[in-house]
Design a protein around this motif. Sequence first.
Motif, PDB file in Angstrom:
ATOM      1  N   PHE A 165      -9.445  -4.463   2.872  1.00  0.00           N
ATOM      2  CA  PHE A 165      -8.511  -3.347   2.869  1.00  0.00           C
ATOM      3  C   PHE A 165      -7.995  -3.131   4.280  1.00  0.00           C
ATOM      4  O   PHE A 165      -8.750  -3.210   5.244  1.00  0.00           O
ATOM      5  N   GLY A 212       0.801  -1.214   0.000  1.00  0.00           N
ATOM      6  CA  GLY A 212       0.000   0.000   0.000  1.00  0.00           C
ATOM      7  C   GLY A 212       0.831   1.259   0.000  1.00  0.00           C
ATOM      8  O   GLY A 212       1.991   1.268  -0.401  1.00  0.00           O
ATOM      9  N   GLU A 267      -4.244  -3.683  -8.034  1.00  0.00           N
ATOM     10  CA  GLU A 267      -5.444  -4.517  -7.857  1.00  0.00           C
ATOM     11  C   GLU A 267      -5.188  -5.971  -8.254  1.00  0.00           C
ATOM     12  O   GLU A 267      -5.656  -6.899  -7.602  1.00  0.00           O
ATOM     13  N   PHE A 270      -4.268   5.958  -2.051  1.00  0.00           N
ATOM     14  CA  PHE A 270      -4.458   4.536  -2.307  1.00  0.00           C
ATOM     15  C   PHE A 270      -5.629   4.320  -3.268  1.00  0.00           C
ATOM     16  O   PHE A 270      -5.511   3.588  -4.257  1.00  0.00           O
ATOM     17  N   SER A 271      -6.755   4.958  -2.997  1.00  0.00           N
ATOM     18  CA  SER A 271      -7.945   4.799  -3.844  1.00  0.00           C
ATOM     19  C   SER A 271      -7.691   5.290  -5.268  1.00  0.00           C
ATOM     20  O   SER A 271      -8.099   4.644  -6.236  1.00  0.00           O
ATOM     21  N   PHE A 317      -5.293   2.585  -6.885  1.00  0.00           N
ATOM     22  CA  PHE A 317      -5.492   1.166  -6.572  1.00  0.00           C
ATOM     23  C   PHE A 317      -5.387   0.275  -7.808  1.00  0.00           C
ATOM     24  O   PHE A 317      -4.905  -0.860  -7.731  1.00  0.00           O
ATOM     25  N   VAL A 371      -3.753  -3.339   0.711  1.00  0.00           N
ATOM     26  CA  VAL A 371      -4.531  -4.540   0.469  1.00  0.00           C
ATOM     27  C   VAL A 371      -3.644  -5.750   0.728  1.00  0.00           C
ATOM     28  O   VAL A 371      -2.433  -5.708   0.506  1.00  0.00           O
ATOM     29  N   TRP A 375       5.036   2.045  -4.230  1.00  0.00           N
ATOM     30  CA  TRP A 375       4.229   1.286  -3.272  1.00  0.00           C
ATOM     31  C   TRP A 375       5.166   0.655  -2.247  1.00  0.00           C
ATOM     32  O   TRP A 375       6.333   0.422  -2.519  1.00  0.00           O
TER      33      TRP A 375
END
Length: 157
Positions: A56, A15, A42, A34-35, A38, A83, A95
């Motif tokens: 999450f 993350g 993913e 993050f959103s 993502f 995640v 990340w």
Amino acid sequence: MKLEKCKKESFVVIGKEGSTLEGNRFILNLWNEFSDHFSEIEHLAKKDEKGNLLGFWGVASDFSRSFKPWEKNFTQGYYLVGVECDENVQPPVGWTKWVIPGYEYLVFLTDAEDALSNVLDYLTFSNINIVGAIHDFTCPKTGKDYMYVPIKTLNID
């Protein structure tokens, strides 16, 4: 306050990392970052047998990165919004990967704004010591939020 006990072996979260040194809104900023990105990770996320994301995490650590509780009365430390992934996965550039130790947890449903203070009051009243940093978990199936409070380190074989 609804709670249950569970054991969770060591797990990996990939993350976005930040710390309390970044100011009061740093956790919200991490969730937003993050959103927004993502889709870049993913495909690395663990999924259930139906292909749904497992969840999450907002995982925490003290500044020594040893997954002890946040310092100075739970006000200073690192936080990683991410995640759960397989342990052999490497994070893309930008990340961060954390390997969370295995613990026995008390799991609290956190449906109130003052959830942390309620959890800490409960632990004090019940004379329960925590052995690691408290983590946040959001279940994608229900949208409910939980706090995972480590009360016992799992033995490493």
